[in-house]
Scaffold this active site. Structure first.
Site, PDB file in Angstrom:
ATOM      1  N   PRO A   2       0.841  -1.214   0.000  1.00 18.84           N
ATOM      2  CA  PRO A   2       0.000   0.000   0.000  1.00 18.84           C
ATOM      3  C   PRO A   2       0.871   1.258   0.000  1.00 18.84           C
ATOM      4  O   PRO A   2       1.829   1.360   0.765  1.00 18.84           O
ATOM      5  CB  PRO A   2      -0.780  -0.108   1.315  1.00 18.84           C
ATOM      6  CG  PRO A   2      -0.683  -1.536   1.727  1.00 18.84           C
ATOM      7  CD  PRO A   2       0.626  -2.035   1.180  1.00 18.84           C
ATOM      8  N   GLU A   3       0.573   2.174  -0.901  1.00 20.45           N
ATOM      9  CA  GLU A   3       1.279   3.452  -0.965  1.00 20.45           C
ATOM     10  C   GLU A   3       0.394   4.533  -0.337  1.00 20.45           C
ATOM     11  O   GLU A   3      -0.737   4.264   0.058  1.00 20.45           O
ATOM     12  CB  GLU A   3       1.591   3.791  -2.429  1.00 20.45           C
ATOM     13  CG  GLU A   3       2.598   2.845  -3.087  1.00 20.45           C
ATOM     14  CD  GLU A   3       4.021   3.027  -2.546  1.00 20.45           C
ATOM     15  OE1 GLU A   3       4.283   4.072  -1.914  1.00 20.45           O
ATOM     16  OE2 GLU A   3       4.844   2.136  -2.749  1.00 20.45           O
ATOM     17  N   HIS A  91      -5.078 -14.985   9.467  1.00 20.96           N
ATOM     18  CA  HIS A  91      -4.341 -13.719   9.386  1.00 20.96           C
ATOM     19  C   HIS A  91      -5.105 -12.515   9.928  1.00 20.96           C
ATOM     20  O   HIS A  91      -4.652 -11.393   9.790  1.00 20.96           O
ATOM     21  CB  HIS A  91      -3.865 -13.404   7.954  1.00 20.96           C
ATOM     22  CG  HIS A  91      -3.156 -14.547   7.294  1.00 20.96           C
ATOM     23  ND1 HIS A  91      -2.048 -15.154   7.855  1.00 20.96           N
ATOM     24  CD2 HIS A  91      -3.402 -15.202   6.124  1.00 20.96           C
ATOM     25  CE1 HIS A  91      -1.651 -16.136   7.050  1.00 20.96           C
ATOM     26  NE2 HIS A  91      -2.449 -16.187   6.012  1.00 20.96           N
TER      27      HIS A  91
END
Ligand code: ZN
Length: 270
Positions: A2-3, A91
């Site tokens: 993710p940016e 997760h």
């Protein structure tokens, strides 16, 4: 990974569901992600109201009166607001139980993310020394020009330095430099003020555009594969080495600059 645009899109998606809600409890299904999960998440957070959901660089902050939950999505993390009764999946490492029957659930298969704590009135060491936000009034051509004097490193590396400006990743640096007509290899100290003013504007434009796109492609606040908010066909240079420049038609060059794949046009980037 993710940016900044994906993290900002996540923030905007989560804020209406979290702000002014009280945290009733926390469920930790493991005690460590990239770093140990802060004990304050279990000890101090329950009973507190989330006052604001903020972003700094690629970190999200959930502000409460005694301090802020400091979250990073790492390589593969995602945050979702879900009904409390929905059973956790593999997760799903951390749940914050919210008033109103929902949970904020943190899923992170690769566990490079983190859930830390920043006491009120303090700045966490991870956030100390960061440059300005690229979408804020503190980011402009004069800032870049002033910081870059005497620097011989390539302007692309300079633009990706978190002490200069935060959150300009490889894709966005490549696209902004092409749009501004600046070669990524040019020494940072040899770019003029007027060209830095243009570059700052292009950085803001590519990030704003990706945030807008992110808002339309994210579902349930997840970026499914960490893909950038840009659609591939909208990228001018990133991933297009050898293909014709969309402005001048010359084949785009490709090389590593500071260990990062870089693509640029030798014709219209000087
Ligand atoms: Zn060109």
């Amino acid at each position: 990974m993710p940016e900044l645009p994906e993290v900002e899109t996540t923030r905007r998606g989560l804020a209406p569901h979290l702000e002014r809600r009280r945290v009733l409890g926390a469920t930790l299904r493991r005690d460590t992600l990239r770093w140990p999960i802060a004990p304050e998440i279990s000890d101090l957070l329950p009973g507190q109201r989330i006052e604001a959901v903020r972003r700094r660089a690629k970190y999200l902050l959930l502000d409460t009166q005694p301090g802020s939950v400091l979250l990073h999505l790492g390589m593969s993390g995602s945050l979702r607001v879900l009904p409390e009764a929905l059973p956790p999946r593999t997760h799903d490492h951390v749940d914050l139980l919210l008033e109103g029957g929902h949970v904020l659930r943190f899923n992170d298969p690769r566990r490079f993310g983190c859930v830390l704590w920043q006491p009120a009135g303090e700045v966490h060491p991870l956030l100390a020394g960061l440059g300005p936000e690229p979408l804020s009034e503190y980011f402009h051509g004069r800032h870049l020009h002033l910081l870059s004097r005497g620097r011989t490193a390539p302007v692309k590396n300079f633009l990706m330095d978190q002490a200069v400006v935060v959150g300009v990743g490889n894709i966005y640096a490549a696209e902004a430099l092409h749009a501004a007509g600046i070669s990524p290899l040019r020494p940072a100290g040899r770019v003029s003020l007027s060209r830095y003013e243009r570059l700052a504007g292009e950085v803001r434009r590519v990030l704003d555009h990706a945030i807008t796109r992110g808002g339309t492609t994210l579902r349930d606040f997840i970026s499914p594969d960490g893909a950038p908010g840009y659609f591939e066909q909208e990228l001018a240079v990133y991933g297009r080495g050898g293909e014709p420049c969309r402005r001048c038609g010359r084949p785009l060059k490709e090389a590593k600059i500071g260990q990062r794949a870089s693509v640029w046009c030798g014709g219209c980037q000087r």
